[in-house]
Each structure stands twice: as C-alpha cells, then as structure tokens.
Write a protein that holds these residues in place. Structure first.
Motif, PDB file in Angstrom:
ATOM      1  N   MET A  69       0.704  -1.378   0.224  1.00 28.86           N
ATOM      2  CA  MET A  69       0.229   0.432   0.046  1.00 28.86           C
ATOM      3  C   MET A  69       0.943   1.439  -0.271  1.00 28.86           C
ATOM      4  O   MET A  69       0.305   2.306  -0.898  1.00 28.86           O
ATOM      5  CB  MET A  69      -0.786  -0.062   1.125  1.00 28.86           C
ATOM      6  CG  MET A  69      -2.061  -0.707   0.933  1.00 28.86           C
ATOM      7  SD  MET A  69      -3.322  -1.110   2.494  1.00 28.86           S
ATOM      8  CE  MET A  69      -3.872   0.310   2.519  1.00 28.86           C
ATOM      9  N   VAL A  70       2.029   0.875   0.740  1.00 28.20           N
ATOM     10  CA  VAL A  70       2.281   2.231   0.471  1.00 28.20           C
ATOM     11  C   VAL A  70       3.520   2.533  -0.450  1.00 28.20           C
ATOM     12  O   VAL A  70       3.668   3.795  -1.371  1.00 28.20           O
ATOM     13  CB  VAL A  70       3.910   1.587   2.041  1.00 28.20           C
ATOM     14  CG1 VAL A  70       4.570   3.671   2.008  1.00 28.20           C
ATOM     15  CG2 VAL A  70       2.976   2.553   2.958  1.00 28.20           C
ATOM     16  N   ARG A  71       4.094   1.417  -1.451  1.00 24.15           N
ATOM     17  CA  ARG A  71       4.323   1.312  -2.338  1.00 24.15           C
ATOM     18  C   ARG A  71       3.920   1.972  -3.524  1.00 24.15           C
ATOM     19  O   ARG A  71       3.689   2.979  -4.395  1.00 24.15           O
ATOM     20  CB  ARG A  71       4.314   0.225  -3.225  1.00 24.15           C
ATOM     21  CG  ARG A  71       6.269  -0.192  -1.996  1.00 24.15           C
ATOM     22  CD  ARG A  71       6.727  -1.429  -2.848  1.00 24.15           C
ATOM     23  NE  ARG A  71       7.583  -2.024  -2.299  1.00 24.15           N
ATOM     24  CZ  ARG A  71       8.431  -2.814  -1.130  1.00 24.15           C
ATOM     25  NH1 ARG A  71       7.578  -3.783  -1.521  1.00 24.15           N
ATOM     26  NH2 ARG A  71       9.754  -3.227  -1.726  1.00 24.15           N
ATOM     27  N   THR A  72       2.217   1.232  -3.153  1.00 24.36           N
ATOM     28  CA  THR A  72       1.208   2.205  -4.429  1.00 24.36           C
ATOM     29  C   THR A  72       1.014   3.657  -4.006  1.00 24.36           C
ATOM     30  O   THR A  72       0.792   4.500  -5.499  1.00 24.36           O
ATOM     31  CB  THR A  72       0.270   1.287  -4.419  1.00 24.36           C
ATOM     32  OG1 THR A  72      -0.078  -0.124  -4.304  1.00 24.36           O
ATOM     33  CG2 THR A  72      -0.966   2.000  -5.265  1.00 24.36           C
ATOM     34  N   VAL A  73       1.409   4.046  -3.210  1.00 23.68           N
ATOM     35  CA  VAL A  73       0.838   5.760  -3.139  1.00 23.68           C
ATOM     36  C   VAL A  73       2.150   6.558  -3.173  1.00 23.68           C
ATOM     37  O   VAL A  73       1.943   6.843  -3.747  1.00 23.68           O
ATOM     38  CB  VAL A  73       0.525   5.746  -1.102  1.00 23.68           C
ATOM     39  CG1 VAL A  73       0.406   7.471  -0.981  1.00 23.68           C
ATOM     40  CG2 VAL A  73      -0.840   5.277  -0.977  1.00 23.68           C
ATOM     41  N   SER A  74       2.983   5.538  -2.343  1.00 21.52           N
ATOM     42  CA  SER A  74       4.423   6.262  -3.220  1.00 21.52           C
ATOM     43  C   SER A  74       4.727   6.278  -4.542  1.00 21.52           C
ATOM     44  O   SER A  74       6.007   7.059  -5.035  1.00 21.52           O
ATOM     45  CB  SER A  74       5.621   6.225  -2.119  1.00 21.52           C
ATOM     46  OG  SER A  74       6.045   4.694  -2.385  1.00 21.52           O
ATOM     47  N   GLY A  75       4.765   5.707  -5.541  1.00 23.52           N
ATOM     48  CA  GLY A  75       4.986   5.404  -6.971  1.00 23.52           C
ATOM     49  C   GLY A  75       5.773   4.511  -7.088  1.00 23.52           C
ATOM     50  O   GLY A  75       5.830   4.315  -6.243  1.00 23.52           O
ATOM     51  N   PRO A  76       6.302   4.342  -8.103  1.00 24.69           N
ATOM     52  CA  PRO A  76       7.146   3.290  -9.169  1.00 24.69           C
ATOM     53  C   PRO A  76       8.046   3.426  -8.112  1.00 24.69           C
ATOM     54  O   PRO A  76       8.831   4.676  -7.930  1.00 24.69           O
ATOM     55  CB  PRO A  76       6.721   3.031  -9.752  1.00 24.69           C
ATOM     56  CG  PRO A  76       6.991   4.761 -10.180  1.00 24.69           C
ATOM     57  CD  PRO A  76       5.633   4.930  -9.687  1.00 24.69           C
ATOM     58  N   GLY A  77       9.122   2.690  -7.847  1.00 20.19           N
ATOM     59  CA  GLY A  77      10.593   2.550  -6.558  1.00 20.19           C
ATOM     60  C   GLY A  77      11.271   1.449  -7.590  1.00 20.19           C
ATOM     61  O   GLY A  77      11.023   1.308  -8.422  1.00 20.19           O
ATOM     62  N   GLU A  78      11.402   0.738  -6.166  1.00 24.92           N
ATOM     63  CA  GLU A  78      11.842  -0.659  -5.921  1.00 24.92           C
ATOM     64  C   GLU A  78      11.193  -1.984  -6.142  1.00 24.92           C
ATOM     65  O   GLU A  78      11.518  -2.988  -6.781  1.00 24.92           O
ATOM     66  CB  GLU A  78      12.991  -0.558  -5.308  1.00 24.92           C
ATOM     67  CG  GLU A  78      12.550  -0.904  -3.588  1.00 24.92           C
ATOM     68  CD  GLU A  78      13.204  -0.649  -2.321  1.00 24.92           C
ATOM     69  OE1 GLU A  78      12.652  -2.165  -1.562  1.00 24.92           O
ATOM     70  OE2 GLU A  78      13.592   0.106  -1.920  1.00 24.92           O
ATOM     71  N   SER A  79       9.660  -1.565  -5.996  1.00 21.61           N
ATOM     72  CA  SER A  79       8.906  -2.824  -6.021  1.00 21.61           C
ATOM     73  C   SER A  79       8.792  -3.024  -7.291  1.00 21.61           C
ATOM     74  O   SER A  79       9.448  -2.749  -8.417  1.00 21.61           O
ATOM     75  CB  SER A  79       6.936  -2.044  -5.988  1.00 21.61           C
ATOM     76  OG  SER A  79       7.680  -1.434  -7.108  1.00 21.61           O
ATOM     77  N   PRO A  80       8.798  -4.638  -7.483  1.00 19.32           N
ATOM     78  CA  PRO A  80       8.448  -5.235  -9.211  1.00 19.32           C
ATOM     79  C   PRO A  80       7.661  -4.415 -10.050  1.00 19.32           C
ATOM     80  O   PRO A  80       6.525  -3.885  -9.515  1.00 19.32           O
ATOM     81  CB  PRO A  80       7.981  -6.808  -7.926  1.00 19.32           C
ATOM     82  CG  PRO A  80       8.222  -6.760  -6.682  1.00 19.32           C
ATOM     83  CD  PRO A  80       8.495  -5.245  -6.289  1.00 19.32           C
ATOM     84  N   GLN A  81       7.646  -4.540 -11.136  1.00 18.06           N
ATOM     85  CA  GLN A  81       6.788  -4.819 -11.740  1.00 18.06           C
ATOM     86  C   GLN A  81       4.886  -5.436 -11.608  1.00 18.06           C
ATOM     87  O   GLN A  81       5.224  -6.124 -11.424  1.00 18.06           O
ATOM     88  CB  GLN A  81       7.160  -4.889 -13.498  1.00 18.06           C
ATOM     89  CG  GLN A  81       7.985  -4.289 -14.289  1.00 18.06           C
ATOM     90  CD  GLN A  81       7.684  -3.165 -14.752  1.00 18.06           C
ATOM     91  OE1 GLN A  81       6.352  -2.990 -13.929  1.00 18.06           O
ATOM     92  NE2 GLN A  81       8.210  -2.650 -15.085  1.00 18.06           N
ATOM     93  N   ASN A  82       4.473  -4.171 -11.864  1.00 16.23           N
ATOM     94  CA  ASN A  82       3.138  -4.206 -11.435  1.00 16.23           C
ATOM     95  C   ASN A  82       2.509  -5.376 -12.959  1.00 16.23           C
ATOM     96  O   ASN A  82       1.647  -4.635 -13.515  1.00 16.23           O
ATOM     97  CB  ASN A  82       1.544  -3.115 -11.133  1.00 16.23           C
ATOM     98  CG  ASN A  82       0.524  -3.506 -10.878  1.00 16.23           C
ATOM     99  OD1 ASN A  82       0.434  -4.539 -10.455  1.00 16.23           O
ATOM    100  ND2 ASN A  82       0.120  -2.445 -10.205  1.00 16.23           N
ATOM    101  N   SER A  83       2.431  -6.357 -12.399  1.00 12.58           N
ATOM    102  CA  SER A  83       2.367  -7.510 -13.373  1.00 12.58           C
ATOM    103  C   SER A  83       0.509  -7.658 -13.912  1.00 12.58           C
ATOM    104  O   SER A  83      -0.703  -9.073 -13.502  1.00 12.58           O
ATOM    105  CB  SER A  83       2.638  -8.726 -14.018  1.00 12.58           C
ATOM    106  OG  SER A  83       3.014  -9.521 -12.536  1.00 12.58           O
ATOM    107  N   HIS A  84      -0.322  -7.508 -13.392  1.00 14.26           N
ATOM    108  CA  HIS A  84      -1.827  -7.571 -13.767  1.00 14.26           C
ATOM    109  C   HIS A  84      -2.175  -7.996 -14.569  1.00 14.26           C
ATOM    110  O   HIS A  84      -2.339  -8.232 -15.963  1.00 14.26           O
ATOM    111  CB  HIS A  84      -2.783  -6.248 -13.172  1.00 14.26           C
ATOM    112  CG  HIS A  84      -2.592  -6.068 -11.675  1.00 14.26           C
ATOM    113  ND1 HIS A  84      -3.457  -6.856 -10.693  1.00 14.26           N
ATOM    114  CD2 HIS A  84      -1.762  -4.989 -10.944  1.00 14.26           C
ATOM    115  CE1 HIS A  84      -3.221  -6.247  -9.409  1.00 14.26           C
ATOM    116  NE2 HIS A  84      -1.910  -5.070 -10.059  1.00 14.26           N
TER     117      HIS A  84
END
Length: 164
Positions: A149-164
């Motif tokens: 949730m924090v990653r989603t709000v703060s935007g892309p960074g080190e998080s894995p690619q969103n592969s919906h």
C-alpha cells in the motif's frame, strides 16, 4: 519496507525447498510402496504438514511480486489513478482478511496447545505445529500488504513490476 521484503523473499525460498522435499517424499513413497511393497507410515502426513507450511510461507512473496490471480480485462483500460485506487482497495481487503485470519489463527493455536490436540495419523504430530503456520503466514501477508500500500501511494521505485 526492505526488511519485510527480505523476510518474504527468505520465506519464499524456504517454501520452494519444502515443495521440493514434498516431491522427494512422494517419489520415495511411490518407490517404497510399488517397488518394494513396503509403504511408509509417515510420507502422507509429512507431505501435508510441509505443504501447509510451504503455502503460507509463500503468500507474502507472491503478493510482493503481484502474482496473485487477477482479472485485468477492465483494469488495464482504466486510467492510472483508478488503477491505483483498485490496487489500494485490493490490498486493504487482503490486509483486513489477513488480520482476521491471524487473530483467529492465533486463538486456534493457543487452544490446540492448551488441550494438546494432535493429528490422527500414525505420527500424532501436535496440531499446533501446523496451525501456527496460519497466523505466521497471514501476519507476514498483512505486513506485505501494508508495504505494498505504501509503495502504491508513493509510486514506482524498487517494487516489482505490476503485472496484472
């Protein structure tokens, strides 16, 4: 956030090894049963035990990689702001469910320890050894959902690619 990711990744590696060991136990059982006509008394129960742990240990890493089942026909056509809102709603639902499962799972573990419940198989494994996987797995899933949730709000960074 990095600490939660590290724990989730470590647990996913343990999970992968547990699934590998399960495969080995099943192969051993098949050979023992059909080649040597001497089935084991432990393989089925231990396979189930390991499968429970492997499943709950992998959940947070699967969420982190965004590999949960998703229906993305409409999602991919939405504007990014609406996608973010859907992501937050999904993560909130996962978090709430995880908190409830963790809470009630802990009650079940405590109750099993208190009355000394054990499995009905030949090994008579204390049930709390498998039941504790529920609050631990869902506790980690809750922490990962909050991290996402924090990653989603703060935007892309080190998080894995969103592969919906």
């Amino acid at each position: 956030m990095k600490f939660i990711d590290t724990i989730a990744d470590f647990c996913s590696k343990i999970s992968a090894w547990l699934f590998f060991i399960i495969g080995g136990m099943i192969v051993y059982e098949v050979v023992a049963r059909y080649v040597f006509l001497s089935p084991t008394s432990w393989s089925e129960e231990m396979s189930r035990f390991f499968q429970i742990w492997a499943t709950y240990l992998a959940a947070a890493a699967i969420l982190r990689q965004r590999k949960l089942i998703a229906i993305d026909v409409f999602y991919l056509k939405m504007p990014r702001s609406l996608q973010m809102l859907c992501d937050l709603l999904s993560l909130a639902i996962i978090g709430i469910f995880s908190a409830v499962a963790c809470y009630h799972g802990t009650d079940i573990v405590v109750d099993s320890i208190r009355i000394g419940r054990s499995s009905s198989g030949m090994l008579a494994v204390p049930l709390w050894l498998t039941e504790i996987a529920i609050p631990l797995g869902f506790g980690l899933l809750l922490l990962q959902a909050l991290t996402e949730m924090v990653r989603t709000v703060s935007g892309p960074g080190e998080s894995p690619q969103n592969s919906h």
